[in-house]
Design a protein around this motif. Sequence first.
Motif, PDB file in Angstrom:
ATOM      1  N   ILE A  19      -3.728  -1.418  -8.092  1.00 14.99           N
ATOM      2  CA  ILE A  19      -2.774  -1.626  -8.218  1.00 14.99           C
ATOM      3  C   ILE A  19      -2.377  -0.730  -6.170  1.00 14.99           C
ATOM      4  O   ILE A  19      -2.688  -1.068  -5.132  1.00 14.99           O
ATOM      5  N   THR A  20      -2.982   0.281  -6.701  1.00 16.17           N
ATOM      6  CA  THR A  20      -3.041   1.413  -5.344  1.00 16.17           C
ATOM      7  C   THR A  20      -3.727   0.897  -4.187  1.00 16.17           C
ATOM      8  O   THR A  20      -3.720   1.140  -3.025  1.00 16.17           O
ATOM      9  N   GLY A  21      -4.896   0.654  -4.530  1.00 14.21           N
ATOM     10  CA  GLY A  21      -5.870  -0.008  -3.488  1.00 14.21           C
ATOM     11  C   GLY A  21      -5.524  -1.068  -2.976  1.00 14.21           C
ATOM     12  O   GLY A  21      -5.511  -0.715  -1.792  1.00 14.21           O
ATOM     13  N   TYR A  22      -4.954  -1.715  -4.203  1.00 10.42           N
ATOM     14  CA  TYR A  22      -4.414  -3.545  -2.925  1.00 10.42           C
ATOM     15  C   TYR A  22      -3.000  -2.504  -2.108  1.00 10.42           C
ATOM     16  O   TYR A  22      -3.220  -3.053  -0.448  1.00 10.42           O
ATOM     17  N   ALA A  23      -2.146  -1.381  -2.103  1.00  8.99           N
ATOM     18  CA  ALA A  23      -1.304  -0.878  -1.614  1.00  8.99           C
ATOM     19  C   ALA A  23      -1.715  -0.251  -0.290  1.00  8.99           C
ATOM     20  O   ALA A  23      -1.043  -0.881   0.331  1.00  8.99           O
ATOM     21  N   VAL A  24      -2.464   0.200  -0.536  1.00  2.00           N
ATOM     22  CA  VAL A  24      -3.123   1.397   0.553  1.00  2.00           C
ATOM     23  C   VAL A  24      -3.941  -0.075   1.409  1.00  2.00           C
ATOM     24  O   VAL A  24      -3.651   0.017   3.238  1.00  2.00           O
ATOM     25  N   PHE A  25      -4.774  -0.697   1.471  1.00  2.00           N
ATOM     26  CA  PHE A  25      -4.898  -1.425   2.064  1.00  2.00           C
ATOM     27  C   PHE A  25      -4.518  -2.684   2.842  1.00  2.00           C
ATOM     28  O   PHE A  25      -4.977  -3.246   3.972  1.00  2.00           O
ATOM     29  N   ARG A  26      -3.290  -3.350   1.922  1.00  2.00           N
ATOM     30  CA  ARG A  26      -2.542  -4.069   2.571  1.00  2.00           C
ATOM     31  C   ARG A  26      -1.075  -4.237   3.123  1.00  2.00           C
ATOM     32  O   ARG A  26      -0.655  -4.773   4.378  1.00  2.00           O
ATOM     33  N   PHE A  27      -1.227  -2.765   3.427  1.00  2.00           N
ATOM     34  CA  PHE A  27       0.054  -2.436   3.991  1.00  2.00           C
ATOM     35  C   PHE A  27       0.479  -0.981   4.533  1.00  2.00           C
ATOM     36  O   PHE A  27       0.523  -0.817   6.201  1.00  2.00           O
ATOM     37  N   ILE A  28      -0.081  -0.304   4.051  1.00  2.00           N
ATOM     38  CA  ILE A  28      -0.444   1.385   4.276  1.00  2.00           C
ATOM     39  C   ILE A  28      -1.436   1.708   6.122  1.00  2.00           C
ATOM     40  O   ILE A  28      -0.328   1.940   6.711  1.00  2.00           O
TER      41      ILE A  28
END
Length: 340
Positions: free
Chosen positions: A198-207
């Motif tokens: 989840i964290t990897g997806y959120a960082v590279f998808r949004f942040i």
Amino acid sequence: PECMDKIKAVRTEIQKNGYKCELEIDGGAKLNNTADIVAAGADVIVAGSAVFGGDIAANVKGFHEVFKEGAAKAAWNNPQSLVCLTVGGFLIEMRDKMNELTKRIVSCVLLLIIGLGCFFGISGWQSSPETHRTSIEYLNEKQATVMKLTAASTAASAAVSALPGDTGSAIAEKLADLTSDFLIVLCAIMLEKYLLTITGYAVFRFILPAVCVLLIVRQFRSSAILAKLAFKLALFGMAVWLAVPGGITVSRMIEATYETSLSQTIEDAQSAADAIDTSAGSDSDSDSEKSGFWSGITSSVQNAVSGVTEKFEKLLSNIMEALAVLIVTSCVLPVLVLLL
């Protein structure tokens, strides 16, 4: 000629004393004498009619050429100095403005590529369990260890409760209480498994795409706030992305030291439970064979119970140590890694 001598003299003083300044010449600069003016030591040329009198584009291009010509034969030791043309009070920085625009365009393109790559490519790769297969396998093994320790603690609690009287009541209650603590560790392990993807997806998808957008905007709008916000957002994203894998790496290093101890604790729990069953069987045999010697049987039972109690006290200590290691590696370390 007199002006040329003055320009050279001023340039000499600038060079001699190491002054950090530009020498500007205003008035009389034409295409046919600007090369000599630049060669004499001028940095900035102020021109009006020489630019606007005719084809402006051709005149500006002509000044470019004479600037280069003058810089090439400059007597003073700085032929690469910036040469500017001031027209009607406005400073036209020929070389620097084109270079700056080119740099901004290239930066925007690179940032756009990075942002799109993170959004469409890396985010999907980071959300795949296969990407984190090694870490997930480690967490599955850790989860199995917690389950074994929970079962061992429960079995040991039930076994020690079977001792005569209240001898093992305190130990049994403490062993039973450890079950809830193991449940907390188990929940932390499950959370780590989900956060890996989840964290990897959120960082590279949004942040990180948001960081790229902020930096692109800053290319055309000079703002210290945008730069600071982009930097802090990128730093936060990297910290979130590395927190769980970093915590797992440190946990593996620590648990490697206690791996043998954890396995031994599980074996000791089963052994202690078996010992109580054996003791109970022995006591029953003694009752039937030595019914006339009650005092001897009582002494034998007390000695057996005392030995088993000491064994369970040691077992309780080992299980608590194992629980402490699991709490540190599963709950404390991930938080510390994120904070650091």
